[in-house]
Scaffold this motif. Structure first.
Motif, PDB file in Angstrom:
ATOM      1  N   PHE A 212      -1.683  -7.435   3.105  1.00  0.00           N
ATOM      2  CA  PHE A 212      -0.986  -6.176   3.366  1.00  0.00           C
ATOM      3  C   PHE A 212      -0.931  -5.316   2.106  1.00  0.00           C
ATOM      4  CE2 PHE A 212       2.764  -3.490   3.396  1.00  0.00           C
ATOM      5  CZ  PHE A 212       2.582  -2.807   4.585  1.00  0.00           C
ATOM      6  N   ASP A 213      -0.603  -5.935   0.958  1.00  0.00           N
ATOM      7  CA  ASP A 213      -0.513  -5.172  -0.298  1.00  0.00           C
ATOM      8  C   ASP A 213      -1.839  -4.516  -0.657  1.00  0.00           C
ATOM      9  OD1 ASP A 213       2.157  -5.728  -0.611  1.00  0.00           O
ATOM     10  OD2 ASP A 213       1.829  -7.421  -1.974  1.00  0.00           O
ATOM     11  N   MET A 214      -2.950  -5.246  -0.450  1.00  0.00           N
ATOM     12  CA  MET A 214      -4.269  -4.695  -0.772  1.00  0.00           C
ATOM     13  C   MET A 214      -4.610  -3.525   0.166  1.00  0.00           C
ATOM     14  SD  MET A 214      -7.811  -4.630   0.042  1.00  0.00           S
ATOM     15  CE  MET A 214      -7.809  -5.790   1.362  1.00  0.00           C
ATOM     16  N   VAL A 215      -4.315  -3.684   1.433  1.00  0.00           N
ATOM     17  CA  VAL A 215      -4.599  -2.614   2.401  1.00  0.00           C
ATOM     18  C   VAL A 215      -3.722  -1.398   2.119  1.00  0.00           C
ATOM     19  CG1 VAL A 215      -4.466  -1.966   4.849  1.00  0.00           C
ATOM     20  CG2 VAL A 215      -5.466  -4.161   4.186  1.00  0.00           C
ATOM     21  N   GLU A 216      -2.449  -1.631   1.797  1.00  0.00           N
ATOM     22  CA  GLU A 216      -1.547  -0.515   1.490  1.00  0.00           C
ATOM     23  C   GLU A 216      -2.007   0.223   0.232  1.00  0.00           C
ATOM     24  OE1 GLU A 216       3.187   0.363   0.967  1.00  0.00           O
ATOM     25  OE2 GLU A 216       2.389  -1.507   0.169  1.00  0.00           O
ATOM     26  N   PHE A 217      -2.394  -0.509  -0.811  1.00  0.00           N
ATOM     27  CA  PHE A 217      -2.871   0.107  -2.042  1.00  0.00           C
ATOM     28  C   PHE A 217      -4.123   0.943  -1.758  1.00  0.00           C
ATOM     29  CE2 PHE A 217      -4.981   0.252  -6.177  1.00  0.00           C
ATOM     30  CZ  PHE A 217      -3.928   0.559  -7.034  1.00  0.00           C
ATOM     31  N   SER A 218      -5.054   0.367  -0.997  1.00  0.00           N
ATOM     32  CA  SER A 218      -6.294   1.080  -0.656  1.00  0.00           C
ATOM     33  C   SER A 218      -6.007   2.316   0.195  1.00  0.00           C
ATOM     34  CB  SER A 218      -7.246   0.144   0.099  1.00  0.00           C
ATOM     35  OG  SER A 218      -7.569  -0.971  -0.685  1.00  0.00           O
ATOM     36  N   ALA A 219      -5.061   2.201   1.127  1.00  0.00           N
ATOM     37  CA  ALA A 219      -4.711   3.353   1.970  1.00  0.00           C
ATOM     38  C   ALA A 219      -4.115   4.477   1.131  1.00  0.00           C
ATOM     39  CB  ALA A 219      -3.731   2.920   3.058  1.00  0.00           C
TER      40      ALA A 219
ATOM     41  N   ASP B 159       2.286   2.694  -6.042  1.00  0.00           N
ATOM     42  CA  ASP B 159       1.898   3.821  -5.186  1.00  0.00           C
ATOM     43  C   ASP B 159       1.505   5.021  -6.031  1.00  0.00           C
ATOM     44  OD1 ASP B 159       2.487   2.231  -3.021  1.00  0.00           O
ATOM     45  OD2 ASP B 159       4.384   3.227  -2.546  1.00  0.00           O
ATOM     46  N   LEU B 160       2.248   5.258  -7.094  1.00  0.00           N
ATOM     47  CA  LEU B 160       1.920   6.355  -8.015  1.00  0.00           C
ATOM     48  C   LEU B 160       0.526   6.148  -8.614  1.00  0.00           C
ATOM     49  CD1 LEU B 160       2.993   8.927  -9.529  1.00  0.00           C
ATOM     50  CD2 LEU B 160       3.722   7.366 -11.313  1.00  0.00           C
ATOM     51  N   VAL B 161       0.242   4.917  -9.017  1.00  0.00           N
ATOM     52  CA  VAL B 161      -1.075   4.601  -9.586  1.00  0.00           C
ATOM     53  C   VAL B 161      -2.171   4.788  -8.541  1.00  0.00           C
ATOM     54  CG1 VAL B 161      -2.504   2.734 -10.526  1.00  0.00           C
ATOM     55  CG2 VAL B 161      -0.157   3.036 -11.344  1.00  0.00           C
ATOM     56  N   ALA B 162      -1.962   4.231  -7.349  1.00  0.00           N
ATOM     57  CA  ALA B 162      -2.982   4.333  -6.291  1.00  0.00           C
ATOM     58  C   ALA B 162      -3.218   5.788  -5.895  1.00  0.00           C
ATOM     59  CB  ALA B 162      -2.556   3.516  -5.073  1.00  0.00           C
ATOM     60  N   ASN B 163      -2.158   6.558  -5.756  1.00  0.00           N
ATOM     61  CA  ASN B 163      -2.299   7.965  -5.379  1.00  0.00           C
ATOM     62  C   ASN B 163      -3.049   8.745  -6.454  1.00  0.00           C
ATOM     63  OD1 ASN B 163      -0.793   7.271  -3.123  1.00  0.00           O
ATOM     64  ND2 ASN B 163       1.086   8.174  -3.898  1.00  0.00           N
ATOM     65  N   THR B 164      -2.757   8.461  -7.708  1.00  0.00           N
ATOM     66  CA  THR B 164      -3.446   9.138  -8.810  1.00  0.00           C
ATOM     67  C   THR B 164      -4.924   8.767  -8.825  1.00  0.00           C
ATOM     68  OG1 THR B 164      -1.398   9.162 -10.085  1.00  0.00           O
ATOM     69  CG2 THR B 164      -3.443   9.486 -11.308  1.00  0.00           C
ATOM     70  N   VAL B 165      -5.220   7.497  -8.606  1.00  0.00           N
ATOM     71  CA  VAL B 165      -6.622   7.067  -8.523  1.00  0.00           C
ATOM     72  C   VAL B 165      -7.322   7.802  -7.384  1.00  0.00           C
ATOM     73  CG1 VAL B 165      -8.125   5.102  -7.957  1.00  0.00           C
ATOM     74  CG2 VAL B 165      -6.285   4.818  -9.622  1.00  0.00           C
ATOM     75  N   GLY B 166      -6.640   7.945  -6.255  1.00  0.00           N
ATOM     76  CA  GLY B 166      -7.228   8.665  -5.125  1.00  0.00           C
ATOM     77  C   GLY B 166      -7.534  10.112  -5.455  1.00  0.00           C
TER      78      GLY B 166
END
Length: 141
Positions: free
Chosen positions: A42-49, A99-106
């Motif tokens: 779940f954590d991996m899918v949430e990070f990727s999403a 989430d901040l990191v993942a969103n910034t990467v996106g």
């Protein structure tokens, strides 16, 4: 449309309802039981999403005439605003620096995508122009 989807995903009181939670639990339990997909958590899918959800931010900033650094900065600012809102105003949500990191990467990937497409288009135009000039020059002789 994108802004309303972003709001719906990030600022609702709950990320999803109990029925969806039950479906997700069953899907991830099935994935965990099979060795080939046990790595899908779940954590991996949430990070990727979260990454995928912010790619359009970087793309849109550049499409509207912004600079690459502005696309990334707006991604950080928008993500920070979402996480702060979740922390202060939505007790049923969890604000998370991941989430901040993942969103910034996106957002950065969106910027990279547009920059790459623009470079490829310019290179194609230059290559086409050279071929075209060569054909014209050769035919004139």
């Amino acid at each position: 449309m994108y802004a309303s989807a972003l709001w719906w995903m990030t600022l609702r009181p709950e990320p999803y309802g109990p029925r969806t939670a039950g479906i997700l639990r069953r899907v991830f339990a099935l994935l965990a039981d099979w060795p080939a997909t046990a790595w899908v958590t779940f954590d991996m899918v949430e990070f990727s999403a979260n990454i995928v959800m912010f790619v359009p931010v970087g793309c849109l900033v550049l499409a509207w005439g912004g600079r690459p650094w502005q696309g990334i900065l707006i991604g950080v600012a928008l993500s920070a605003a979402i996480e702060i809102t979740q922390l202060l105003a939505l007790p049923t949500r969890v604000a998370d620096v991941r989430d901040l990191v993942a969103n910034t990467v996106g957002a950065a990937l969106g910027v990279l995508l547009i920059v790459s497409l623009r470079r490829a288009a310019r290179a194609s135009q230059r290559a086409h122009s050279r071929r075209h000039r060569k054909l014209i020059d050769t035919g004139a002789q």
